[in-house]
Design a protein around this motif. Structure first.
Motif, PDB file in Angstrom:
ATOM      1  N   THR A   1       0.838  -1.206   0.000  1.00 30.01           N
ATOM      2  CA  THR A   1       0.000   0.000   0.000  1.00 30.01           C
ATOM      3  C   THR A   1       0.869   1.250   0.000  1.00 30.01           C
ATOM      4  O   THR A   1       0.589   2.225  -0.710  1.00 30.01           O
ATOM      5  CB  THR A   1      -0.928   0.006   1.229  1.00 30.01           C
ATOM      6  OG1 THR A   1      -1.761  -1.151   1.190  1.00 30.01           O
ATOM      7  CG2 THR A   1      -1.787   1.255   1.255  1.00 30.01           C
TER       8      THR A   1
ATOM      9  N   PRO B   1      -6.425   3.557  -5.163  1.00 26.27           N
ATOM     10  CA  PRO B   1      -5.457   4.120  -4.211  1.00 26.27           C
ATOM     11  C   PRO B   1      -5.828   5.537  -3.793  1.00 26.27           C
ATOM     12  O   PRO B   1      -6.243   6.361  -4.607  1.00 26.27           O
ATOM     13  CB  PRO B   1      -4.143   4.097  -5.002  1.00 26.27           C
ATOM     14  CG  PRO B   1      -4.347   3.073  -6.063  1.00 26.27           C
ATOM     15  CD  PRO B   1      -5.800   3.113  -6.416  1.00 26.27           C
TER      16      PRO B   1
ATOM     17  N   CYS C   1       2.573   1.632  -3.505  1.00 26.47           N
ATOM     18  CA  CYS C   1       1.597   2.079  -4.492  1.00 26.47           C
ATOM     19  C   CYS C   1       1.320   3.577  -4.362  1.00 26.47           C
ATOM     20  O   CYS C   1       1.381   4.329  -5.345  1.00 26.47           O
ATOM     21  CB  CYS C   1       0.319   1.264  -4.307  1.00 26.47           C
ATOM     22  SG  CYS C   1      -1.155   1.949  -5.046  1.00 26.47           S
ATOM     23  N   ASN C   2       1.043   4.026  -3.146  1.00 29.38           N
ATOM     24  CA  ASN C   2       0.713   5.440  -2.946  1.00 29.38           C
ATOM     25  C   ASN C   2       1.929   6.347  -3.055  1.00 29.38           C
ATOM     26  O   ASN C   2       1.810   7.499  -3.487  1.00 29.38           O
ATOM     27  CB  ASN C   2       0.014   5.620  -1.596  1.00 29.38           C
ATOM     28  CG  ASN C   2      -1.440   5.178  -1.640  1.00 29.38           C
ATOM     29  OD1 ASN C   2      -2.272   5.808  -2.282  1.00 29.38           O
ATOM     30  ND2 ASN C   2      -1.743   4.077  -0.972  1.00 29.38           N
TER      31      ASN C   2
ATOM     32  N   SER D   1      -7.772   0.977  -0.665  1.00 33.14           N
ATOM     33  CA  SER D   1      -6.845  -0.074  -1.091  1.00 33.14           C
ATOM     34  C   SER D   1      -7.599  -1.347  -1.468  1.00 33.14           C
ATOM     35  O   SER D   1      -7.336  -1.965  -2.503  1.00 33.14           O
ATOM     36  CB  SER D   1      -5.840  -0.378   0.022  1.00 33.14           C
ATOM     37  OG  SER D   1      -5.043   0.753   0.308  1.00 33.14           O
TER      38      SER D   1
ATOM     39  N   LEU E   1      -4.556  -3.772  -5.538  1.00 39.30           N
ATOM     40  CA  LEU E   1      -4.461  -2.364  -5.142  1.00 39.30           C
ATOM     41  C   LEU E   1      -4.871  -1.424  -6.265  1.00 39.30           C
ATOM     42  O   LEU E   1      -5.362  -0.324  -6.010  1.00 39.30           O
ATOM     43  CB  LEU E   1      -3.040  -2.047  -4.680  1.00 39.30           C
ATOM     44  CG  LEU E   1      -2.649  -2.619  -3.317  1.00 39.30           C
ATOM     45  CD1 LEU E   1      -1.140  -2.508  -3.110  1.00 39.30           C
ATOM     46  CD2 LEU E   1      -3.385  -1.898  -2.196  1.00 39.30           C
TER      47      LEU E   1
END
Length: 381
Positions: A134, A341, A137-138, A336, A165
């Motif tokens: 997570t 996202p 990804c962000n 998520s 995600l």
């Protein structure tokens, strides 16, 4: 026709190393040879980092020799290097054109492993369950929000999370390039994204040994059309095992970001992650404390469920940058799980602002340093 290890060794006996012309199987450089049920052959050749350029011809010759075996569908040979002294066998059988002791003459080190990619950054954790994917990804999306060209590689072969995600469940297309067949990454909110999860069924168990994992990781890196990128974020598998070493040693990583929760149990494993990257000479770009505080969605009360400030104190103790902390919130969890996202779908919200702050510190640490250390060149045919 089943291909055996002995078939491969016989073919590789025609590939010689060094001035003495020692057959490759006798050099002590070969890893375990893996032949999968589809007759795809995979193995690696151990080298010192400085030997990468000289041994590229040996690697190519080894692949060609194996491809000539009747029934072989494909052959993948890679060059792998351990930091520090090489095995005695590697010194006895020097690289082509090597000087005394097996070290090639002075010259330029190998260039970036991925042409067009300026920085490769690993996002790692010492253990699973700390929100590493997570965060990766962000963070990638937050760097993109700064106007940078960013890509994301999910390097977790056994438990890929990026398809979930990003809400992506289709297979990528392939294109023919001058270098051969290449995979076109999927689009994740305007960002190229690649994962082994795009190529297999969601409930498939990846029961692979080390060399097969190494081959898959290498292909995900080098057989993908990444294009021109300022940063490629690599979502690493949790832990400090073979997959992590493969990426750390075979890729010119600009640095690593360690993700941890605040409690002591997670920090012990985060320590191991920092130690592993330092061992293979990868700079630590910073530590992120995830799930730092729980914010009640009803009353707004903050509760330190996993403690608070542990990662910051650990960063100070280890002498590495602290990039920031992210609270445990329902918004991040819900977005998520929904494949949306939070940085992409709520860019003006408080959670996205936190990721942008962390991304800003990461970019400052990254752009202020070198574009990445040199590493052995691994070419996938």
């Amino acid at each position: 026709m089943a291909i055996t290890r002995e078939d491969v060794l016989r073919a590789l006996s025609g590939v010689t190393v060094g001035r003495e012309g020692t057959p490759l199987p006798q050099t002590g450089r070969l890893s375990e040879i893996v032949v999968d049920p589809a007759n795809r052959v995979m193995f690696s050749i151990a080298i010192e980092p400085s030997e990468a350029k000289a041994f590229e011809a040996v690697r190519q010759a080894a692949e060609m020799a194996v491809l000539k075996i009747g029934g072989v569908k494909s052959a993948l040979a890679s060059l792998t290097a351990e930091r520090g002294p090489a095995p005695a066998a590697a010194h006895r059988h020097a690289a082509p054109g090597a000087g005394p002791g097996g070290a090639p003459g002075a010259g330029p080190r190998p260039g970036p492993a991925l042409p067009g990619v300026r920085h490769i950054v690993a996002v790692a954790s010492g253990k699973g369950g700390v929100g590493k994917s997570t965060t990766a990804c962000n963070l990638a999306l937050a760097l993109k929000a700064r106007g940078l060209k960013v890509g994301l590689l999910d390097a977790d072969i056994y438990g890929p999370s990026v398809p979930k995600l990003f809400g992506l469940d289709r297979k990528p297309e392939t294109v023919t390039t001058p270098q051969g067949q290449r995979i076109v990454p999927l689009d994740g909110y305007g960002m190229p994204v690649m994962s082994i999860g795009f190529l297999i069924q969601a409930d498939t168990a990846m029961i692979w040994r080390g060399p097969m994992v190494q081959s898959a990781l290498t292909q995900l890196l080098r057989d993908v059309v990444w294009g021109e990128l300022d940063v490629l974020i690599v979502d690493m598998p949790p832990g400090t095992g073979d997959a992590q070493l493969t990426l750390a040693q075979a890729t010119p990583l600009a640095g690593a970001v360690i993700v941890s929760t605040p409690q002591d149990l997670a920090l012990i494993d985060a320590r191991r992650g920092v130690a592993m990257f330092k061992r293979v000479e990868v700079p630590i770009l910073g530590i992120v404390e995830n799930m730092a505080t729980f914010i009640c969605p009803h009353c707004g009360t903050a509760s330190d469920i996993f403690g608070h400030g542990g990662a910051r104190h650990e960063a100070e103790r280890l002498g590495v940058p602290f990039l920031g902390e992210v609270p445990l919130t329902m918004t991040i969890r819900e977005t998520s799980d929904a494949g949306r996202p939070v940085v992409a779908v709520d860019p003006d919200g408080p959670q996205a602002a936190l990721y942008r702050e962390i991304a800003g510190r990461l970019w400052d640490n990254l752009s202020g340093g070198s574009p990445g250390r040199a590493a052995p060149r691994i070419v996938i045919e």
